[in-house]
Design an enzyme around this catalytic site. Structure first.
Site, mmCIF file in Angstrom:
data_model
loop_
_atom_site.group_PDB
_atom_site.id
_atom_site.type_symbol
_atom_site.label_atom_id
_atom_site.label_comp_id
_atom_site.label_asym_id
_atom_site.label_seq_id
_atom_site.Cartn_x
_atom_site.Cartn_y
_atom_site.Cartn_z
ATOM 1 N N ASN A 79 124.211 65.995 -17.918
ATOM 2 C CA ASN A 79 124.831 64.677 -18.041
ATOM 3 C C ASN A 79 125.173 64.126 -16.652
ATOM 4 O O ASN A 79 125.523 64.866 -15.731
ATOM 5 C CB ASN A 79 126.056 64.683 -18.968
ATOM 6 C CG ASN A 79 127.067 65.756 -18.670
ATOM 7 O OD1 ASN A 79 126.761 66.769 -18.052
ATOM 8 N ND2 ASN A 79 128.291 65.548 -19.105
ATOM 9 N N CYS A 123 123.607 61.026 -21.141
ATOM 10 C CA CYS A 123 123.758 62.390 -21.659
ATOM 11 C C CYS A 123 122.646 63.307 -21.158
ATOM 12 O O CYS A 123 121.546 62.854 -20.805
ATOM 13 C CB CYS A 123 123.727 62.393 -23.184
ATOM 14 S SG CYS A 123 125.115 61.584 -23.960
ATOM 15 N N CYS A 164 124.884 63.611 -29.496
ATOM 16 C CA CYS A 164 125.507 62.378 -29.986
ATOM 17 C C CYS A 164 124.469 61.550 -30.748
ATOM 18 O O CYS A 164 123.254 61.783 -30.638
ATOM 19 C CB CYS A 164 126.111 61.576 -28.836
ATOM 20 S SG CYS A 164 124.904 60.678 -27.850
ATOM 21 N N CYS A 177 121.659 59.904 -28.678
ATOM 22 C CA CYS A 177 120.612 60.842 -28.240
ATOM 23 C C CYS A 177 119.708 61.236 -29.398
ATOM 24 O O CYS A 177 118.490 61.361 -29.227
ATOM 25 C CB CYS A 177 121.227 62.087 -27.604
ATOM 26 S SG CYS A 177 121.827 61.763 -25.937
ATOM 27 N N GLU A 216 127.528 61.169 -15.208
ATOM 28 C CA GLU A 216 128.558 60.182 -15.555
ATOM 29 C C GLU A 216 128.633 59.086 -14.503
ATOM 30 O O GLU A 216 127.996 59.148 -13.452
ATOM 31 C CB GLU A 216 129.907 60.904 -15.723
ATOM 32 C CG GLU A 216 129.847 61.912 -16.856
ATOM 33 C CD GLU A 216 131.193 62.547 -17.191
ATOM 34 O OE1 GLU A 216 132.119 62.499 -16.359
ATOM 35 O OE2 GLU A 216 131.294 63.108 -18.299
ATOM 36 N N GLU A 270 120.762 65.304 -22.842
ATOM 37 C CA GLU A 270 119.568 65.295 -23.693
ATOM 38 C C GLU A 270 118.598 64.194 -23.276
ATOM 39 O O GLU A 270 117.386 64.394 -23.205
ATOM 40 C CB GLU A 270 119.953 65.066 -25.157
ATOM 41 C CG GLU A 270 120.802 66.161 -25.763
ATOM 42 C CD GLU A 270 122.300 65.933 -25.580
ATOM 43 O OE1 GLU A 270 122.732 65.457 -24.505
ATOM 44 O OE2 GLU A 270 123.050 66.240 -26.519
HETATM 45 N N1 THU Z 1 127.520 64.516 -23.479
HETATM 46 C C1 THU Z 1 126.224 64.928 -23.334
HETATM 47 O O1 THU Z 1 125.685 64.949 -22.227
HETATM 48 N N2 THU Z 1 125.571 65.324 -24.447
HETATM 49 C C2 THU Z 1 126.136 65.429 -25.680
HETATM 50 O O2 THU Z 1 125.483 65.853 -26.606
HETATM 51 C C3 THU Z 1 127.512 65.011 -25.905
HETATM 52 C C4 THU Z 1 128.199 64.424 -24.743
HETATM 53 C C5 THU Z 1 128.260 64.152 -22.270
HETATM 54 C C6 THU Z 1 128.591 62.708 -22.090
HETATM 55 C C7 THU Z 1 129.808 62.809 -21.198
HETATM 56 O O3 THU Z 1 129.370 62.929 -19.852
HETATM 57 C C8 THU Z 1 130.473 64.110 -21.575
HETATM 58 O O4 THU Z 1 129.492 64.844 -22.284
HETATM 59 C C9 THU Z 1 131.714 63.961 -22.432
HETATM 60 O O5 THU Z 1 131.492 63.119 -23.485
#
Ligand code: THU
Length: 139
Positions: free
Chosen positions: A53, A64, A98, A101, A55, A66
Site C-alpha cells: 500500500n 491499496c 476492500c 480492490c 498512502e 492489491e
Molecule cells: N489496505 C490495503 O492496502 N489493502 C487492503 O486490503 C485493505 C487496506 C490499506 C489501505 C491503507 O493504506 C491501510 O491499508 C489502512 O486502511
C-alpha cells in the site's frame, strides 16, 4: 463459510506467494494508518508480481497493495491472467481485500483465488465469492 482449495495448485505455491507478500509488505508506505499491507499475485505465466500500500497525505488518494500488485502485473504484459493473490496485513489475521480492490481485480479474473493467513491455516476462496453482484458494464 466456504473455503475453496484448488486441487490444481500445489499448496507450496500459496506459501511462496504469502512469503513474497510478506517481503513486499516491508516496502509499504503507510505513515498515516501504520497498517502496512503486502500483496503478491501469481500470473498464468508463473511469474509473481507484488505490491504494497502507498498512502498519501490526501488520504483518499491511498492505493491499496492489491491494486499496486495488479498494475505491476499488467504493466509487465497486459495479456497476463492473475490466478491467485496472497494478501498480508497483521500476522496471522486474514487481511480481507476492500470492495474497491475486489471490483478492480475481478476485471481480470473473477475466479482468481484469494489466499489469506488465519492463524496456522490458510483461508482461500475465489474473488467472486466476495462480490457476486459487482458492477458489470455491458458494451
Ligand atoms: N489496505 C490495503 O492496502 N489493502 C487492503 O486490503 C485493505 C487496506 C490499506 C489501505 C491503507 O493504506 C491501510 O491499508 C489502512 O486502511
Amino acid at each position: 463459510m466456504s473455503i475453496l482449495i484448488e486441487r490444481s495448485f500445489d499448496k507450496s505455491i500459496f506459501q511462496n506467494l504469502l512469503l513474497r507478500a510478506r517481503e513486499v509488505q516491508q516496502q509499504a508506505y503507510a505513515p498515516y494508518s501504520a497498517f502496512p499491507v503486502g500483496a503478491a499475485i501469481i500470473a498464468d505465466n508463473n511469474e509473481i508480481f507484488a505490491g504494497s500500500n502507498v498512502e498519501n497525505s490526501s488520504y483518499g488518494l491511498t492505493i491499496c497493495a492489491e491494486r499496486n500488485a495488479l498494475t505491476s502485473m499488467i504493466a509487465s504484459d497486459r495479456k497476463n491472467i492473475p490466478l491467485a493473490i496472497a494478501i498480508v496485513g497483521r500476522p496471522g489475521e486474514p487481511c480481507y481485500p476492500c470492495g474497491a480492490c475486489i471490483q478492480v481485480l475481478c476485471e481480470f479474473n473473477p475466479s482468481m483465488l484469494v489466499v489469506l493467513e488465519k492463524g496456522e491455516t490458510l483461508e482461500i476462496r475465489t474473488l467472486e465469492e466476495y462480490l457476486p453482484f459487482r458492477f458489470k458494464l455491458d458494451r
